[in-house]
Design a protein around this motif. Structure first.
Motif, PDB file in Angstrom:
ATOM      1  N   GLU A   1     -65.142 103.859  21.441  1.00 10.48           N
ATOM      2  CA  GLU A   1     -65.756 103.080  20.645  1.00 10.48           C
ATOM      3  C   GLU A   1     -65.895 103.491  19.238  1.00 10.48           C
ATOM      4  OE1 GLU A   1     -69.034 101.009  22.654  1.00 10.48           O
ATOM      5  OE2 GLU A   1     -69.573 100.282  20.813  1.00 10.48           O
TER       6      GLU A   1
ATOM      7  N   LEU B   1     -74.821 102.570   7.974  1.00  9.64           N
ATOM      8  CA  LEU B   1     -73.920 101.932   8.989  1.00  9.64           C
ATOM      9  C   LEU B   1     -73.988 102.150  10.292  1.00  9.64           C
ATOM     10  CD1 LEU B   1     -71.042 101.514   6.429  1.00  9.64           C
ATOM     11  CD2 LEU B   1     -72.598  99.874   6.948  1.00  9.64           C
TER      12      LEU B   1
ATOM     13  N   TYR C   1     -74.664 100.368  14.285  1.00  8.76           N
ATOM     14  CA  TYR C   1     -73.752 100.362  15.586  1.00  8.76           C
ATOM     15  C   TYR C   1     -74.408 100.859  16.454  1.00  8.76           C
ATOM     16  CZ  TYR C   1     -69.489  99.462  12.866  1.00  8.76           C
ATOM     17  OH  TYR C   1     -68.658  98.885  12.000  1.00  8.76           O
TER      18      TYR C   1
ATOM     19  N   GLU D   1     -76.538  98.615  18.497  1.00  6.43           N
ATOM     20  CA  GLU D   1     -75.644  97.669  19.338  1.00  6.43           C
ATOM     21  C   GLU D   1     -75.229  98.218  20.523  1.00  6.43           C
ATOM     22  OE1 GLU D   1     -74.829  94.378  18.722  1.00  6.43           O
ATOM     23  OE2 GLU D   1     -76.118  94.382  16.842  1.00  6.43           O
TER      24      GLU D   1
ATOM     25  N   ASP E   1     -75.739  97.210  24.371  1.00  6.24           N
ATOM     26  CA  ASP E   1     -74.676  97.097  25.287  1.00  6.24           C
ATOM     27  C   ASP E   1     -74.841  97.634  26.683  1.00  6.24           C
ATOM     28  OD1 ASP E   1     -73.499  95.394  23.808  1.00  6.24           O
ATOM     29  OD2 ASP E   1     -71.778  96.482  23.198  1.00  6.24           O
TER      30      ASP E   1
END
Lengths: 195, 106
Positions: free
Chosen positions: A21, A56, A60, A63, A67
């Protein structure tokens, strides 16, 4: 800040995000720099309009934790996500941490109980078998051998049952913990959206 | 304008722009930042999330300049979502405008 510095800072703030990722994420920014430079922009200029790479990276991170706790129920993921969400709220720190720690301690205690039951069952049967060989080390305490054999079968079965039960209970516990984390993250996101 | 507020609206903007045609990252970011003043980098996490939620798909295509670019394409699910958001947005804006006008008259 030039391209390399930007990408390095972003990469560093993405530590903990799965490797594939991370690569995907960095690719997006590399392409952005490339396209910008084809359009005649300078590296520094592009980096400036992209914003702070650490901020930034953080977005991520949330997130990816979300998940993980949604998909995999692996205990490590749930724990990591739980700690990440705990660090986000004062309420969680004073209420949830003690409750969670207490429940976790209880769970560990029950596991210990189940394991010792199973071990005891096996130990009794071993004692019966080994006693004639090692009379100096093992005594049967005056109990009859048939009694001990039945007792050991009973205790082993009980131990096995409690181990299975504990397995189910732990799964259920981490599932609930995962749900709680998701619930937390949803609240945090809503607060962010409202602020 | 408030940063968090802008972030919320950004989702709608990205969906609306991608309804026109497929864009690649830089191009999309520029289209949006021409109109809205925002840290451009924040669009990429958003694109990633919306892609994961199956509102977009991505594909690579060679550019004339050389290396390939990642294009974003809206899905049917994305279009439905955009319609819903747009409706919500219009409703929200008209409510706020109503309120402002009433206050001005009063």
């Amino acid at each position: 800040m030039n391209k390399e510095q930007f990408l390095n800072q972003l990469k560093r703030s993405l530590s903990g995000v799965p490797e594939t990722e991370k690569k995907d994420i960095l690719y997006d920014y590399e392409e952005h720099f490339r396209s910008g430079m084809e359009n005649g922009q300078k590296e520094e200029e592009i980096a400036r309009s992209l914003g702070n790479p650490r901020v930034l990276g953080k977005s991520y991170h949330i997130e990816s934790l979300l998940d993980e706790s949604r998909g995999g129920r692996r205990a490590a993921n749930v724990l990591r996500a739980l700690f990440a969400s705990l660090s986000l709220g004062f309420f969680n720190v004073i209420i949830t941490v003690p409750v969670f720690a207490g429940l976790l301690a209880g769970l560990i205690g029950l596991w210990a109980g189940a394991v010792s039951l199973a071990v005891t069952g096996v130990a009794v049967i071993l004692a019966v078998i080994l006693q004639p060989l090692l009379p100096a080390l093992i005594t049967l305490g005056g109990l009859s051998i048939p009694f001990l054999i039945f007792a050991s079968i009973g205790i082993s079965a009980l131990g096995l049952l409690s181990l299975i039960g504990m397995w189910k209970l732990s799964q259920w516990f981490f599932k609930i913990a995962g749900k709680y984390v998701q619930f937390n993250l949803r609240i945090i996101k809503k607060q962010e959206a409202r602020a | 304008m408030n940063v968090q507020f802008k972030k919320g609206v950004l989702e709608l903007c990205v969906l609306v722009v991608l309804c026109r045609r497929d864009y690649y990252g830089y191009e999309l970011v520029h289209t949006i930042s021409e109109n809205i003043d925002i840290a451009e980098g924040t669009i990429y996490p958003l694109l990633r999330r919306l892609t994961k939620e199956e509102y977009f798909t991505t594909y690579l295509r060679e550019s004339e300049e050389g290396p390939s670019r990642k294009y974003y394409q809206i899905t049917e699910k994305g279009q439905t979502y955009k319609e819903d958001l747009l409706l919500e947005w219009t409703h929200f804006v008209s409510s706020v405008n109503n309120l402002i006008q009433k206050e001005e008259v009063a």
